[in-house]
Design a protein around this motif. Structure first.
Motif, PDB file in Angstrom:
ATOM      1  N   ARG A   1       0.770  -1.188   0.009  1.00  0.00           N
ATOM      2  CA  ARG A   1       0.171  -0.009   0.006  1.00  0.00           C
ATOM      3  C   ARG A   1       0.941   1.327  -0.037  1.00  0.00           C
ATOM      4  O   ARG A   1       0.668   2.137  -0.562  1.00  0.00           O
ATOM      5  CB  ARG A   1      -0.804   0.139   1.103  1.00  0.00           C
ATOM      6  CG  ARG A   1      -2.110  -0.880   1.102  1.00  0.00           C
ATOM      7  CD  ARG A   1      -3.175  -0.708   2.213  1.00  0.00           C
ATOM      8  NE  ARG A   1      -2.650  -0.900   3.351  1.00  0.00           N
ATOM      9  CZ  ARG A   1      -2.885  -2.142   4.113  1.00  0.00           C
ATOM     10  NH1 ARG A   1      -3.535  -3.189   3.483  1.00  0.00           N
ATOM     11  NH2 ARG A   1      -2.283  -2.456   5.257  1.00  0.00           N
ATOM     12  N   LEU A   2       2.056   1.259   0.744  1.00  0.00           N
ATOM     13  CA  LEU A   2       2.781   2.395   0.886  1.00  0.00           C
ATOM     14  C   LEU A   2       3.539   2.611  -0.452  1.00  0.00           C
ATOM     15  O   LEU A   2       3.620   4.037  -0.825  1.00  0.00           O
ATOM     16  CB  LEU A   2       3.670   2.034   1.943  1.00  0.00           C
ATOM     17  CG  LEU A   2       4.997   3.224   2.524  1.00  0.00           C
ATOM     18  CD1 LEU A   2       4.137   4.197   3.216  1.00  0.00           C
ATOM     19  CD2 LEU A   2       6.263   2.703   3.123  1.00  0.00           C
ATOM     20  N   LEU A   3       3.872   1.648  -1.129  1.00  0.00           N
ATOM     21  CA  LEU A   3       4.494   2.052  -2.439  1.00  0.00           C
ATOM     22  C   LEU A   3       3.341   1.900  -3.727  1.00  0.00           C
ATOM     23  O   LEU A   3       3.967   2.135  -4.735  1.00  0.00           O
ATOM     24  CB  LEU A   3       5.496   0.900  -2.706  1.00  0.00           C
ATOM     25  CG  LEU A   3       6.676   0.703  -1.723  1.00  0.00           C
ATOM     26  CD1 LEU A   3       7.652  -0.603  -1.972  1.00  0.00           C
ATOM     27  CD2 LEU A   3       7.585   2.047  -1.848  1.00  0.00           C
ATOM     28  N   GLU A   4       2.298   1.914  -3.313  1.00  0.00           N
ATOM     29  CA  GLU A   4       1.139   1.931  -4.096  1.00  0.00           C
ATOM     30  C   GLU A   4       1.239   0.759  -5.233  1.00  0.00           C
ATOM     31  O   GLU A   4       1.162   1.161  -6.521  1.00  0.00           O
ATOM     32  CB  GLU A   4       1.071   3.332  -4.648  1.00  0.00           C
ATOM     33  CG  GLU A   4       0.741   4.459  -3.875  1.00  0.00           C
ATOM     34  CD  GLU A   4       0.808   5.648  -4.512  1.00  0.00           C
ATOM     35  OE1 GLU A   4       0.778   5.994  -5.707  1.00  0.00           O
ATOM     36  OE2 GLU A   4       0.827   6.766  -3.548  1.00  0.00           O
ATOM     37  N   ILE A   5       1.666  -0.376  -4.866  1.00  0.00           N
ATOM     38  CA  ILE A   5       1.543  -1.405  -5.693  1.00  0.00           C
ATOM     39  C   ILE A   5       0.265  -2.405  -5.673  1.00  0.00           C
ATOM     40  O   ILE A   5       0.003  -2.715  -4.559  1.00  0.00           O
ATOM     41  CB  ILE A   5       2.889  -2.358  -5.569  1.00  0.00           C
ATOM     42  CG1 ILE A   5       4.311  -1.663  -5.356  1.00  0.00           C
ATOM     43  CG2 ILE A   5       2.817  -3.507  -6.214  1.00  0.00           C
ATOM     44  CD1 ILE A   5       4.625  -1.193  -6.682  1.00  0.00           C
ATOM     45  N   PRO A   6      -0.349  -2.401  -6.770  1.00  0.00           N
ATOM     46  CA  PRO A   6      -1.481  -3.299  -6.592  1.00  0.00           C
ATOM     47  C   PRO A   6      -1.453  -4.791  -6.603  1.00  0.00           C
ATOM     48  O   PRO A   6      -1.471  -5.450  -7.440  1.00  0.00           O
ATOM     49  CB  PRO A   6      -2.481  -3.012  -8.079  1.00  0.00           C
ATOM     50  CG  PRO A   6      -0.953  -2.775  -8.913  1.00  0.00           C
ATOM     51  CD  PRO A   6       0.037  -1.891  -8.215  1.00  0.00           C
ATOM     52  N   LEU A   7      -1.089  -5.169  -5.337  1.00  0.00           N
ATOM     53  CA  LEU A   7      -0.793  -6.720  -5.135  1.00  0.00           C
ATOM     54  C   LEU A   7      -1.632  -7.620  -5.175  1.00  0.00           C
ATOM     55  O   LEU A   7      -2.817  -7.361  -4.129  1.00  0.00           O
ATOM     56  CB  LEU A   7       0.181  -6.584  -3.867  1.00  0.00           C
ATOM     57  CG  LEU A   7       1.049  -7.681  -3.731  1.00  0.00           C
ATOM     58  CD1 LEU A   7       1.940  -8.383  -4.627  1.00  0.00           C
ATOM     59  CD2 LEU A   7       1.784  -7.656  -2.129  1.00  0.00           C
ATOM     60  N   LYS A   8      -1.507  -8.685  -5.695  1.00  0.00           N
ATOM     61  CA  LYS A   8      -2.668  -9.858  -5.737  1.00  0.00           C
ATOM     62  C   LYS A   8      -1.980 -10.814  -4.817  1.00  0.00           C
ATOM     63  O   LYS A   8      -0.825 -11.316  -5.228  1.00  0.00           O
ATOM     64  CB  LYS A   8      -2.901 -10.488  -7.229  1.00  0.00           C
ATOM     65  CG  LYS A   8      -3.607  -9.277  -7.793  1.00  0.00           C
ATOM     66  CD  LYS A   8      -4.178  -9.878  -9.060  1.00  0.00           C
ATOM     67  CE  LYS A   8      -5.155  -8.744  -9.844  1.00  0.00           C
ATOM     68  NZ  LYS A   8      -5.283  -9.287 -11.285  1.00  0.00           N
ATOM     69  N   ILE A   9      -2.569 -11.362  -3.786  1.00  0.00           N
ATOM     70  CA  ILE A   9      -1.832 -12.441  -2.595  1.00  0.00           C
ATOM     71  C   ILE A   9      -2.638 -13.483  -2.886  1.00  0.00           C
ATOM     72  O   ILE A   9      -3.998 -13.454  -2.505  1.00  0.00           O
ATOM     73  CB  ILE A   9      -1.830 -11.804  -1.274  1.00  0.00           C
ATOM     74  CG1 ILE A   9      -1.057 -10.421  -1.407  1.00  0.00           C
ATOM     75  CG2 ILE A   9      -1.182 -12.865  -0.509  1.00  0.00           C
ATOM     76  CD1 ILE A   9      -0.863  -9.798   0.031  1.00  0.00           C
ATOM     77  N   PHE A  10      -1.907 -14.792  -3.164  1.00  0.00           N
ATOM     78  CA  PHE A  10      -2.911 -15.852  -3.045  1.00  0.00           C
ATOM     79  C   PHE A  10      -1.942 -16.799  -1.925  1.00  0.00           C
ATOM     80  O   PHE A  10      -0.693 -16.847  -1.837  1.00  0.00           O
ATOM     81  CB  PHE A  10      -2.634 -16.654  -4.414  1.00  0.00           C
ATOM     82  CG  PHE A  10      -1.316 -17.034  -5.049  1.00  0.00           C
ATOM     83  CD1 PHE A  10      -0.992 -18.432  -4.791  1.00  0.00           C
ATOM     84  CD2 PHE A  10      -0.420 -16.054  -5.539  1.00  0.00           C
ATOM     85  CE1 PHE A  10       0.114 -18.661  -5.537  1.00  0.00           C
ATOM     86  CE2 PHE A  10       0.650 -16.649  -6.180  1.00  0.00           C
ATOM     87  CZ  PHE A  10       1.105 -17.771  -6.068  1.00  0.00           C
ATOM     88  N   GLU A  11      -2.664 -17.866  -1.145  1.00  0.00           N
ATOM     89  CA  GLU A  11      -2.132 -18.408  -0.208  1.00  0.00           C
ATOM     90  C   GLU A  11      -1.975 -19.659  -0.543  1.00  0.00           C
ATOM     91  O   GLU A  11      -2.516 -20.526  -1.371  1.00  0.00           O
ATOM     92  CB  GLU A  11      -2.983 -18.451   0.965  1.00  0.00           C
ATOM     93  CG  GLU A  11      -3.399 -17.014   1.342  1.00  0.00           C
ATOM     94  CD  GLU A  11      -4.272 -17.029   2.552  1.00  0.00           C
ATOM     95  OE1 GLU A  11      -5.017 -18.048   3.026  1.00  0.00           O
ATOM     96  OE2 GLU A  11      -4.424 -15.719   3.294  1.00  0.00           O
ATOM     97  N   THR A  12      -1.050 -20.519   0.047  1.00  0.00           N
ATOM     98  CA  THR A  12      -0.483 -21.893  -0.186  1.00  0.00           C
ATOM     99  C   THR A  12      -0.009 -22.479   1.284  1.00  0.00           C
ATOM    100  O   THR A  12       0.344 -21.666   2.195  1.00  0.00           O
ATOM    101  CB  THR A  12       0.800 -22.000  -1.067  1.00  0.00           C
ATOM    102  OG1 THR A  12       1.919 -21.512  -0.512  1.00  0.00           O
ATOM    103  CG2 THR A  12       0.373 -21.366  -2.321  1.00  0.00           C
TER     104      THR A  12
END
Length: 281
Positions: free
Chosen positions: A96-107
């Protein structure tokens, strides 16, 4: 050091283009061009792990989409292999701080690798991570994944292979996947030194995850005794003793290999010997 009137993301980006243009932006662009890492129409999955290297990679790739004459797009992805709650929170906050639209998936990579690998689980963990990243990237329509391995990783891996693995083996800036058809792996930080990544992070007052592995957190792996740490210390000592160009020399040697002088070598999985040429009619 956040610049007056700029958001943290804007300051981080500006520092790359201004203060660290020679140390970071220049080598980044040089690698992209020299190794032909990006082509028109590429959809690249930029892989973030929570560390400083992949965070810089994300900022660089996002910035390049705004400046590149070659049109391409990025998906910013992260695999959560079983991070602690605190590490997961830090990862999300930095994105959020770097304004990266990150998609997280879990394993469940941490749990599986620690239960099914004798000794150090790192090798199995790395293979599982790579497979999950390729799968997720492909599901997003990507044809490449970008990882945050840098200049220092390249030369350290080369030395480690010689000193402890009894082999001469490098780390390529770009390679085709043998298990995922149509997919490639690229390393855009290939020419960027780790010290400069650390300096950039400190300048922008950014704090990232170190090794977020649950095994390390449980002190089951003594990082102070790792071969990579020993290799870093060796390179540092050689520099301090007067060989200021040792890193550059190791790196350049990977681009100037004289195969004809080797007793044996492996090509496409097939072993060859210098005797083959001597025995030719």
């Amino acid at each position: 050091m956040e610049e007056l009137g700029l958001t943290p993301a804007e300051a981080a980006k500006r520092s790359i283009l201004k203060k660290y243009r020679k140390a970071i932006w220049g080598p980044f662009i040089a690698a992209v061009k020299q190794y032909k890492l990006i082509s028109e129409g590429d959809r690249i999955a930029v892989c973030m792990s929570g560390g400083k290297d992949s965070a810089l990679l994300a900022v660089l790739m996002k910035t390049l989409t705004e400046h590149s004459e070659v049109p391409f797009s990025c998906e910013f992805i992260c695999m959560d292999p079983g991070y602690s709650e605190a590490n997961r929170r830090r990862l999300e906050e930095n994105a959020r701080l770097l304004e990266i639209p990150l998609k997280i998936f879990e394993t469940n990579v941490f749990r599986v690798s620690s239960n099914h690998s004798e000794g150090s689980p790192c090798y199995l963990c790395a293979r599982m991570r790579r497979g999950h990243l390729y799968n997720y990237a492909k599901s997003l329509g990507c044809n490449k994944i970008a990882l945050g391995h840098h200049f220092s990783d390249v030369i350290e891996t080369t030395l480690m292979g010689m000193l402890w693995g009894a082999q001469l083996q490098g780390m390529l800036p770009r390679l085709r996947s043998t298990n995922f058809e149509g997919m490639e792996l690229i390393r855009p930080l290939y020419r960027i030194r780790e010290d400069d990544i650390v300096a950039w992070a400190r300048y922008n007052s950014l704090e990232f995850l170190g090794c977020a592995c649950s095994m390390t957190e449980n002190a089951e792996i003594d990082e102070s005794k790792s071969k990579r740490r020993e290799t870093k210390a060796l390179i540092r000592r050689l520099k301090e003793e007067g060989n200021a160009d040792v890193e550059k020399n190791i790196f350049n040697s990977l681009h100037n290999v004289s195969v004809d002088t080797f007793v044996g070598y492996d090509h496409d999985g097939e072993e060859h010997s210098f005797l083959e040429k001597l025995e030719e009619p």
